[in-house]
Design an enzyme around this catalytic site. Structure first.
Site, PDB file in Angstrom:
ATOM      1  N   CYS A 164       2.878  20.246  35.343  1.00  0.00           N
ATOM      2  CA  CYS A 164       4.219  20.631  34.890  1.00  0.00           C
ATOM      3  C   CYS A 164       5.251  20.646  36.012  1.00  0.00           C
ATOM      4  O   CYS A 164       6.433  20.862  35.754  1.00  0.00           O
ATOM      5  CB  CYS A 164       4.156  21.995  34.216  1.00  0.00           C
ATOM      6  SG  CYS A 164       2.922  22.039  32.907  1.00  0.00           S
ATOM      7  N   HIS A 304      11.347  28.109  35.195  1.00  0.00           N
ATOM      8  CA  HIS A 304      10.243  27.363  34.568  1.00  0.00           C
ATOM      9  C   HIS A 304      10.039  27.919  33.160  1.00  0.00           C
ATOM     10  O   HIS A 304       9.855  27.154  32.214  1.00  0.00           O
ATOM     11  CB  HIS A 304       8.973  27.502  35.412  1.00  0.00           C
ATOM     12  CG  HIS A 304       7.852  26.639  34.947  1.00  0.00           C
ATOM     13  ND1 HIS A 304       7.981  25.270  34.810  1.00  0.00           N
ATOM     14  CD2 HIS A 304       6.571  26.929  34.591  1.00  0.00           C
ATOM     15  CE1 HIS A 304       6.834  24.762  34.381  1.00  0.00           C
ATOM     16  NE2 HIS A 304       5.965  25.745  34.232  1.00  0.00           N
ATOM     17  N   GLU A 315       7.024  34.720  37.243  1.00  0.00           N
ATOM     18  CA  GLU A 315       8.228  34.052  37.745  1.00  0.00           C
ATOM     19  C   GLU A 315       9.336  35.072  37.981  1.00  0.00           C
ATOM     20  O   GLU A 315      10.063  35.003  38.975  1.00  0.00           O
ATOM     21  CB  GLU A 315       8.707  32.960  36.779  1.00  0.00           C
ATOM     22  CG  GLU A 315       9.908  32.198  37.321  1.00  0.00           C
ATOM     23  CD  GLU A 315      10.315  30.999  36.481  1.00  0.00           C
ATOM     24  OE1 GLU A 315      11.104  30.174  36.976  1.00  0.00           O
ATOM     25  OE2 GLU A 315       9.851  30.881  35.322  1.00  0.00           O
ATOM     26  N   LYS A 336      13.661  25.496  28.185  1.00  0.00           N
ATOM     27  CA  LYS A 336      12.475  25.196  27.373  1.00  0.00           C
ATOM     28  C   LYS A 336      12.539  25.915  26.030  1.00  0.00           C
ATOM     29  O   LYS A 336      11.831  25.544  25.091  1.00  0.00           O
ATOM     30  CB  LYS A 336      11.199  25.597  28.116  1.00  0.00           C
ATOM     31  CG  LYS A 336      10.846  24.701  29.308  1.00  0.00           C
ATOM     32  CD  LYS A 336       9.535  25.130  29.928  1.00  0.00           C
ATOM     33  CE  LYS A 336       9.152  24.256  31.122  1.00  0.00           C
ATOM     34  NZ  LYS A 336       9.990  24.502  32.310  1.00  0.00           N
ATOM     35  N   HIS A 341       8.333  22.572  26.107  1.00  0.00           N
ATOM     36  CA  HIS A 341       7.889  22.284  27.472  1.00  0.00           C
ATOM     37  C   HIS A 341       7.557  20.799  27.586  1.00  0.00           C
ATOM     38  O   HIS A 341       6.593  20.324  26.987  1.00  0.00           O
ATOM     39  CB  HIS A 341       6.658  23.144  27.792  1.00  0.00           C
ATOM     40  CG  HIS A 341       6.237  23.094  29.224  1.00  0.00           C
ATOM     41  ND1 HIS A 341       6.740  22.190  30.125  1.00  0.00           N
ATOM     42  CD2 HIS A 341       5.335  23.849  29.916  1.00  0.00           C
ATOM     43  CE1 HIS A 341       6.178  22.381  31.308  1.00  0.00           C
ATOM     44  NE2 HIS A 341       5.322  23.388  31.198  1.00  0.00           N
ATOM     45  N   PHE A 400      -0.319  23.567  36.431  1.00  0.00           N
ATOM     46  CA  PHE A 400      -1.746  23.842  36.516  1.00  0.00           C
ATOM     47  C   PHE A 400      -2.264  23.378  37.884  1.00  0.00           C
ATOM     48  O   PHE A 400      -1.772  22.414  38.461  1.00  0.00           O
ATOM     49  CB  PHE A 400      -2.506  23.097  35.416  1.00  0.00           C
ATOM     50  CG  PHE A 400      -2.386  23.729  34.047  1.00  0.00           C
ATOM     51  CD1 PHE A 400      -1.698  24.907  33.849  1.00  0.00           C
ATOM     52  CD2 PHE A 400      -2.985  23.128  32.954  1.00  0.00           C
ATOM     53  CE1 PHE A 400      -1.605  25.491  32.588  1.00  0.00           C
ATOM     54  CE2 PHE A 400      -2.893  23.692  31.682  1.00  0.00           C
ATOM     55  CZ  PHE A 400      -2.210  24.873  31.507  1.00  0.00           C
TER      56      PHE A 400
END
Length: 414
Positions: A164, A304, A315, A336, A341, A400
């Site tokens: 991502c 994010h 975050e 998002k 996403h 990830f």
């Protein structure tokens, strides 16, 4: 040696909110959702039946008809976004400058559509029915490959794959390529198209996706206490980056300056972010140090903000760890909430959003924000866009494998 300055001169986007930057941006300012029921396959047997699909996209507007069938959808989307960015930039690649123009466009998953399609064909009809274009359809760097061929760009050609954080890392690494003098211009960003049975099924198996199927438009709700997972989307976001004097010499319209880039590793877990957002904090701090700015200089953060518990909480902690009390005065929004996403494309599209906030003096909202999460206590620009002077904007991406990326854009000051 003084760092070469890098500016943005073109942007292109294909998203669930529309084809092009203008359509995407206006949708965001209106607080629209691009999420709906999945149409690319029958999701009846899946726990998640919703996604952010790109609607009304015609690859024939951007790619020769005979070439379309040789490519996976993620490549189609990347070419469209690249053409838009190059058109806005008005950068012409010639024999004289071709070796100084490069491409870095990545994807988190690559040609998952092609993989699933031809696996089924092999099982049903045998290996002789595999197209000779199968391998070039699925390899991630073939987006960069096609784009370089289309424009004749012979400079650095690569494709970063970092889940991502892919779009952000491609733009950031391209920035560094120009900064150190290895190119004068780079076409950079991210692309993704994996709304497929295996894509949705795989994330369902991880319990990562929202299952709010009866209310698709309300499913992506970053920082909201009622969130139940992220919503998968697809799309592409690409920028043209140039060394400042190169852009000036050709009279380019400069949209913003890319001034800082941070990247870090959590070294913690395959899928979960590090506790307290430690890796993310180091990444944000690195981008700010690279740009030579302090907390008081930051006007906006495109988070994010995935609509998952750990990401949103950690975050938030990372932002507070780096920016201290100033964090409470900075608008932080997750687009998002509207696009879903976009995985490998997210950083590319969200970098464009950061630049647009600087250009337009408007901040898009975090929609579907209804119930405050006590662990998430910043200003998330709930539900309605806001006017604000944005001099410097951060764009965060975390992937990830514990990979983190952060870009810092600022208003261009000659």
């Amino acid at each position: 040696m003084e760092k070469r300055r890098v500016v943005v001169t073109g942007m292109g986007a294909v998203t669930p909110l529309g084809i092009g930057v203008d359509e995407t941006w206006s949708g965001m300012l209106e607080g629209k959702s691009g999420v709906g029921l999945i149409t690319q396959f029958d999701p009846a047997d899946f726990a998640t039946k919703i996604a952010g699909e790109v609607k009304g996209f015609d690859p024939a507007l951007y790619i020769e008809a005979k070439e379309i069938k040789k490519m996976d959808r993620f490549i189609h989307l990347s070419i469209a976004a690249s053409r838009m960015a190059m058109e806005q930039s008005a950068l012409k690649v010639t024999e004289a400058n071709a070796e100084r123009v490069g491409v870095m466009v990545g994807s988190g998953m690559g040609g998952l559509i092609a993989i699933e399609k031809y696996h089924a064909i092999v099982l049903e009809k045998g290996p002789r029915k595999i197209t000779p274009f199968f391998i070039p359809m699925l390899i991630v760097n073939l987006a960069s490959g096609h784009i370089s061929i289309i424009f004749g760009a012979k400079g650095p050609n690569s494709a970063v794959v970092t889940a991502c954080a892919t779009g952000t890392h491609n733009i950031g690494d391209a920035f560094k390529v120009i900064q150190r003098g290895d190119a004068d211009a780079m076409i950079a960003g991210g692309t993704e198209a994996c709304i497929t049975p295996m894509g949705i099924g795989g994330f369902n198996a991880m319990k990562a996706l929202s299952t709010r199927n009866d209310e698709p438009e309300r499913a992506s709700r970053p920082f909201d206490a009622g969130r139940d997972g992220f919503v998968m989307g697809e799309g592409a976001g690409v920028m043209v980056l140039e060394e400042l004097e190169h852009a000036r010499a050709r009279g380019a319209n400069i949209l913003a300056e890319l001034a800082g880039y941070g990247l870090s590793g959590d070294a913690y877990h395959l899928t979960a972010p590090a506790p307290n957002g430690d890796g993310a904090a180091r990444c944000i701090k690195m981008a700010m140090n690279d740009a030579g700015v302090g907390p008081e200089d930051i006007s906006y953060i495109n988070a994010h903000g995935t609509s998952t518990k750990f990401n949103d909480e950690f975050e938030t902690m990372a932002i507070k760890a780096v920016l201290g009390e100033r964090a409470y005065k900075i608008p932080v929004s997750s687009t998002k909430s509207m696009t879903g996403h976009l995985l490998g494309a997210a950083g590319g599209v969200e970098a464009i959003v950061a630049v647009k906030t600087i250009m337009e003096g408007k901040i898009p909202p975090t929609i579907n924000y209804e119930t405050k999460d006590p662990e998430c206590d910043l200003d998330y620009v709930p539900n309605e866009a806001r006017e604000a002077t944005v001099n410097a904007a951060l764009s965060n991406s975390f992937g990830f494998g514990g990979t983190n990326g952060c870009l810092l854009f600022r208003k261009f000051n000659g």
